[in-house]
Motif scaffolding. Sequence first.
Motif, PDB file in Angstrom:
ATOM      1  N   LYS A  22     -15.052 -49.644  20.650  1.00  0.00           N
ATOM      2  CA  LYS A  22     -15.784 -50.365  21.879  1.00  0.00           C
ATOM      3  C   LYS A  22     -15.851 -52.143  21.846  1.00  0.00           C
ATOM      4  O   LYS A  22     -15.319 -52.481  20.746  1.00  0.00           O
ATOM      5  CB  LYS A  22     -17.286 -49.930  21.997  1.00  0.00           C
ATOM      6  CG  LYS A  22     -17.957 -50.164  20.624  1.00  0.00           C
ATOM      7  CD  LYS A  22     -19.119 -49.461  20.908  1.00  0.00           C
ATOM      8  CE  LYS A  22     -19.669 -48.821  19.568  1.00  0.00           C
ATOM      9  NZ  LYS A  22     -20.791 -48.056  19.485  1.00  0.00           N
ATOM     10  N   LYS A  23     -15.810 -52.630  22.931  1.00  0.00           N
ATOM     11  CA  LYS A  23     -15.820 -54.027  22.967  1.00  0.00           C
ATOM     12  C   LYS A  23     -16.973 -54.753  22.218  1.00  0.00           C
ATOM     13  O   LYS A  23     -16.899 -55.896  21.778  1.00  0.00           O
ATOM     14  CB  LYS A  23     -15.573 -54.472  24.386  1.00  0.00           C
ATOM     15  CG  LYS A  23     -14.148 -54.149  24.975  1.00  0.00           C
ATOM     16  CD  LYS A  23     -14.099 -54.539  26.428  1.00  0.00           C
ATOM     17  CE  LYS A  23     -12.843 -54.045  26.977  1.00  0.00           C
ATOM     18  NZ  LYS A  23     -12.658 -54.396  28.382  1.00  0.00           N
ATOM     19  N   GLU A  24     -18.078 -54.265  22.407  1.00  0.00           N
ATOM     20  CA  GLU A  24     -19.483 -54.676  21.788  1.00  0.00           C
ATOM     21  C   GLU A  24     -20.396 -53.789  21.255  1.00  0.00           C
ATOM     22  O   GLU A  24     -20.164 -52.604  21.323  1.00  0.00           O
ATOM     23  CB  GLU A  24     -20.421 -55.444  22.961  1.00  0.00           C
ATOM     24  CG  GLU A  24     -19.761 -56.584  23.509  1.00  0.00           C
ATOM     25  CD  GLU A  24     -20.446 -57.178  24.770  1.00  0.00           C
ATOM     26  OE1 GLU A  24     -21.844 -56.944  24.494  1.00  0.00           O
ATOM     27  OE2 GLU A  24     -20.086 -58.005  25.445  1.00  0.00           O
ATOM     28  N   LEU A  25     -21.310 -54.460  20.148  1.00  0.00           N
ATOM     29  CA  LEU A  25     -22.188 -53.492  19.459  1.00  0.00           C
ATOM     30  C   LEU A  25     -23.285 -53.096  20.321  1.00  0.00           C
ATOM     31  O   LEU A  25     -23.639 -53.691  21.302  1.00  0.00           O
ATOM     32  CB  LEU A  25     -22.519 -54.387  18.221  1.00  0.00           C
ATOM     33  CG  LEU A  25     -21.376 -54.655  17.204  1.00  0.00           C
ATOM     34  CD1 LEU A  25     -22.299 -55.368  16.082  1.00  0.00           C
ATOM     35  CD2 LEU A  25     -20.735 -53.541  16.644  1.00  0.00           C
ATOM     36  N   ARG A  49     -19.034 -55.772  11.371  1.00  0.00           N
ATOM     37  CA  ARG A  49     -18.828 -55.752  12.679  1.00  0.00           C
ATOM     38  C   ARG A  49     -17.412 -55.390  13.516  1.00  0.00           C
ATOM     39  O   ARG A  49     -17.469 -54.569  14.541  1.00  0.00           O
ATOM     40  CB  ARG A  49     -19.201 -57.041  13.490  1.00  0.00           C
ATOM     41  CG  ARG A  49     -20.570 -57.540  13.208  1.00  0.00           C
ATOM     42  CD  ARG A  49     -20.821 -58.777  14.079  1.00  0.00           C
ATOM     43  NE  ARG A  49     -22.313 -59.245  14.012  1.00  0.00           N
ATOM     44  CZ  ARG A  49     -22.581 -60.080  12.571  1.00  0.00           C
ATOM     45  NH1 ARG A  49     -21.640 -60.609  12.021  1.00  0.00           N
ATOM     46  NH2 ARG A  49     -23.848 -60.374  12.455  1.00  0.00           N
ATOM     47  N   LYS A  53     -17.042 -52.132  15.635  1.00  0.00           N
ATOM     48  CA  LYS A  53     -16.130 -52.227  17.062  1.00  0.00           C
ATOM     49  C   LYS A  53     -15.056 -51.346  17.193  1.00  0.00           C
ATOM     50  O   LYS A  53     -14.539 -50.867  18.177  1.00  0.00           O
ATOM     51  CB  LYS A  53     -15.559 -53.400  17.494  1.00  0.00           C
ATOM     52  CG  LYS A  53     -16.806 -54.631  17.811  1.00  0.00           C
ATOM     53  CD  LYS A  53     -16.619 -55.952  18.166  1.00  0.00           C
ATOM     54  CE  LYS A  53     -17.800 -56.697  18.076  1.00  0.00           C
ATOM     55  NZ  LYS A  53     -17.062 -58.085  18.392  1.00  0.00           N
TER      56      LYS A  53
END
Length: 71
Positions: A22-25, A49, A53
């Motif tokens: 995914k692009k963001e948490l 992080r 992602k």
Amino acid sequence: MKQYHTTEKKPIKKEKPLNKPKKELSKMQKDYMKEHSKKHTPEHNKEMRRLMKLGYCIEQSHRLTVKSIGK
């Protein structure tokens, strides 16, 4: 004659991500990282992080980061 000790190394099993990349948490992951970042180095947090992602869960990303970068 049986050979009990070998010099061959066993292949390391690579962990597969549990989630989709995914692009963001997520909000939960962001909240967790706020607390987690107090106890670990910036390099450790950055790598965690990045792995999250890519789809690794918190436990997987922490385990892999400790093995590669350390605390």
